[in-house]
Design a protein around this motif. Structure first.
Motif, mmCIF file in Angstrom:
data_model
loop_
_atom_site.group_PDB
_atom_site.id
_atom_site.type_symbol
_atom_site.label_atom_id
_atom_site.label_comp_id
_atom_site.label_asym_id
_atom_site.label_seq_id
_atom_site.Cartn_x
_atom_site.Cartn_y
_atom_site.Cartn_z
ATOM 1 N N TRP A 143 0.833 -1.205 0.000
ATOM 2 C CA TRP A 143 0.000 0.000 0.000
ATOM 3 C C TRP A 143 0.868 1.256 0.000
ATOM 4 O O TRP A 143 0.609 2.208 -0.726
ATOM 5 C CB TRP A 143 -0.917 0.001 1.219
ATOM 6 C CG TRP A 143 -2.251 -0.629 0.980
ATOM 7 C CD1 TRP A 143 -2.596 -1.489 -0.023
ATOM 8 C CD2 TRP A 143 -3.424 -0.432 1.773
ATOM 9 N NE1 TRP A 143 -3.917 -1.855 0.103
ATOM 10 C CE2 TRP A 143 -4.446 -1.226 1.183
ATOM 11 C CE3 TRP A 143 -3.711 0.305 2.918
ATOM 12 C CZ2 TRP A 143 -5.740 -1.275 1.727
ATOM 13 C CZ3 TRP A 143 -4.990 0.253 3.447
ATOM 14 C CH2 TRP A 143 -5.996 -0.524 2.846
ATOM 15 N N ALA A 146 2.172 2.082 -3.449
ATOM 16 C CA ALA A 146 1.158 2.672 -4.339
ATOM 17 C C ALA A 146 0.823 4.101 -3.929
ATOM 18 O O ALA A 146 0.612 4.979 -4.777
ATOM 19 C CB ALA A 146 -0.105 1.808 -4.332
ATOM 20 N N ILE A 147 0.765 4.329 -2.624
ATOM 21 C CA ILE A 147 0.468 5.683 -2.123
ATOM 22 C C ILE A 147 1.583 6.651 -2.524
ATOM 23 O O ILE A 147 1.327 7.787 -2.942
ATOM 24 C CB ILE A 147 0.279 5.643 -0.595
ATOM 25 C CG1 ILE A 147 -0.992 4.858 -0.248
ATOM 26 C CG2 ILE A 147 0.211 7.056 -0.020
ATOM 27 C CD1 ILE A 147 -1.064 4.411 1.202
ATOM 28 N N ALA A 150 1.155 7.574 -6.090
ATOM 29 C CA ALA A 150 0.065 8.543 -6.253
ATOM 30 C C ALA A 150 0.508 9.945 -5.853
ATOM 31 O O ALA A 150 0.193 10.940 -6.528
ATOM 32 C CB ALA A 150 -1.140 8.107 -5.430
ATOM 33 N N TYR A 158 -8.712 8.230 -10.273
ATOM 34 C CA TYR A 158 -8.091 6.908 -10.145
ATOM 35 C C TYR A 158 -8.920 5.887 -10.917
ATOM 36 O O TYR A 158 -10.159 5.971 -10.957
ATOM 37 C CB TYR A 158 -7.989 6.490 -8.671
ATOM 38 C CG TYR A 158 -7.043 7.355 -7.875
ATOM 39 C CD1 TYR A 158 -5.755 6.927 -7.590
ATOM 40 C CD2 TYR A 158 -7.443 8.609 -7.427
ATOM 41 C CE1 TYR A 158 -4.875 7.737 -6.875
ATOM 42 C CE2 TYR A 158 -6.574 9.425 -6.718
ATOM 43 C CZ TYR A 158 -5.290 8.985 -6.443
ATOM 44 O OH TYR A 158 -4.427 9.780 -5.744
ATOM 45 N N ALA A 173 -4.656 4.380 -2.078
ATOM 46 C CA ALA A 173 -3.864 5.417 -2.747
ATOM 47 C C ALA A 173 -4.646 6.716 -2.825
ATOM 48 O O ALA A 173 -4.119 7.810 -2.566
ATOM 49 C CB ALA A 173 -3.458 4.941 -4.143
#
Length: 492
Positions: A143, A146-147, A150, A158, A173
């Motif tokens: 996670w 992915a964050i 972003a 998204y 994200a």
């Protein structure tokens, strides 16, 4: 860039902290009291009562709490049909998206669904960046990756193309890119995280599911493995719900048989658990304001409709879909079942199968399910919820035997002579066991590598899952969980 993660506490400190939280009364905003309204609808609407619920023997403290009197239905907009994937570029252009973050995984990135998506975006002039590192059964680390992506690319919309792992990662994200200074545990369900309320509108999210299982395209729930505790947990907020779900049966044709089975079993348990969950009007204490009403509210008359339809469809079509990838009727019906179950459990909630599944996945020693093309050990979520289902529903049947009998009847049982609480649970458990055996599901926890020696750790991993375990129709403490895990060691 990377999201700020708290330093992992020592194992002893973690256990002590969790046990202290478990022994405390809940003080989160969703469990505050508020005055009983005049002429409460609860005195007029009389939903079906459970015959033996946790609240019938309430403590003196609980007796002073006001019970819930309302439920709220919320879901994403859904578009269903063969070929709707190709419309996504038009949707994004109409939304005037400036930059879209497309989340998928390494396997899907090479499959026709992603080719269709990218072609649609290009034809409609939609600027986009692709993130294809989503992990099957995501973790706090995946996670965070992915964050960070972003935050670096700063999309204004998204797009998730994948199964539940992809859709849940996209939700995370989106959430943390809109709260860039918040710690990962800020919104994670208590007592593992802070359980803070998501109090602002997030960026639009479009979800294109490629499995027929999680229903994540309809819900505000996102689940991940929190590795410091070796347990699954998650975030639940209506703000996380996708703006639009594009459900295209063409996208499930490439699912391997075992992935179809695991995904379908998640639908099965979503339906069974939401239908047998604590009734919404027995949840205490009532939230202070409508905004604080939780997403998981307990069984209710509208969720019941969706959950029962999802159960009927899954029982009829899951094996057909798994056995023949070209059976478009079965594939289509399972996509409908997943979405229907998402609407049902997304508003009613799930309970013990899911709560107990989180440590089953998180404490996995070495098991790797067949046909999952990933580079790590894995107990798929649908398998982890299904292996305890016979034991769970044997246990919960005394709370609402009529509902357990109704579910057993959907599986094909003759319920004309089954009226007692004890027979309801055994009848439903036998039907579920036969269904799992027909699909070739691993035979209980033992087949996943667990033994009786692991039960204390499995119980300890279940106890913090308040968000779901408190929706069980019967009070479920350490002793009850131990017995259920014992019963789930071998099913056949």
């Amino acid at each position: 860039m990377s999201i700020a993660l708290r330093a992992a506490p020592s194992k002893k400190a973690t256990v002590q902290s969790l046990m202290a939280l478990l022994n405390r009364s809940c003080t989160c905003p969703a469990h505050g009291g508020m005055p009983h309204p005049p002429h409460s609808p609860s005195s007029l609407l009389k939903p079906q009562q459970h015959s033996s619920s946790r609240y019938q023997a309430s403590t003196a403290a609980a007796s002073n709490m006001e019970r819930e009197y309302a439920f709220e239905m919320a879901t994403s907009t859904m578009r269903f049909g063969v070929g709707v994937t190709q419309e996504v570029g038009m949707d994004l252009a109409q939304m005037k998206a400036r930059r879209v973050m497309v989340l998928t995984d390494a396997n899907l990135a090479r499959l026709p669904v992603m080719a269709t998506v990218v072609d649609s975006l290009r034809r409609n002039g939609v600027e986009h960046v692709v993130y294809d590192r989503t992990r099957a059964e995501p973790t706090d680390k995946s996670w965070a990756d992915a964050i960070a992506f972003a935050k670096e690319h700063r999309p204004d919309v998204y797009l998730a193309v994948g199964g539940g792992s992809v859709m849940d990662t996209a939700k995370a994200a989106n959430l943390y890119a809109n709260y860039p200074d918040r710690d990962l545990l800020e919104f994670v369900n208590a007592p593992i995280g802070k359980g803070s309320v998501v109090d602002k509108t997030l960026s639009p999210l479009i979800a294109i599911p490629t499995t027929a299982g999680t229903g994540s395209e309809t819900t505000g729930t996102a689940i991940f493995d929190y590795e410091p505790l070796h347990v699954k947990t998650g975030i639940a907020s209506r703000m996380l719900r996708p703006t639009l779900g594009l459900i295209d049966p063409l996208n499930t044709r490439t699912m391997p048989r075992q992935v179809k089975i695991a995904s379908g079993l998640d639908v099965l348990c979503h339906a069974l658990e939401s239908y047998t969950a604590l009734p919404y009007h027995e949840r205490v204490p009532r939230p202070r304001t409508p905004a604080e009403r939780p997403a998981y509210q307990g069984s209710n008359p509208i969720s019941d409709v969706w959950s029962l339809e999802a159960l009927r469809t899954t029982v009829k079509y899951l094996k057909r879909s798994a056995d023949d990838p070209d059976d478009m009727e079965a594939n289509t019906q399972m996509c409908l079942a997943a979405a229907a179950a998402g609407v049902g459990f997304g508003n009613a909630g799930v309970h013990l199968c899911h709560g107990m599944s989180y440590p089953i996945s998180g404490l996995n020693k070495s098991y790797k399910h067949p046909e999952y093309n990933v580079g790590h050990k894995i107990v798929p979520h649908g398998i982890s919820v299904a292996v305890t289902a016979p034991a769970v529903f044997r246990y919960t049947a005394p709370a609402c035997p009529d509902r357990h009998l109704k579910a057993a009847e959907i599986f094909g049982a003759d319920i004309t002579s089954s009226t007692s609480s004890s027979s309801a649970g055994h009848l439903l458990a036998d039907q579920i066991t036969h269904f799992l055996q027909e699909l070739g599901v691993p035979d209980g926890l033992k087949a996943l590598g667990y033994s009786a020696d692991d039960i204390p750790a499995l119980v300890k991993g279940t106890l913090p899952q308040h968000r779901v375990t408190k929706l069980a129709p019967l009070a479920t403490g350490e002793q009850a969980l131990t017995k259920i895990f014992e019963d789930a060691m071998v099913n056949y």
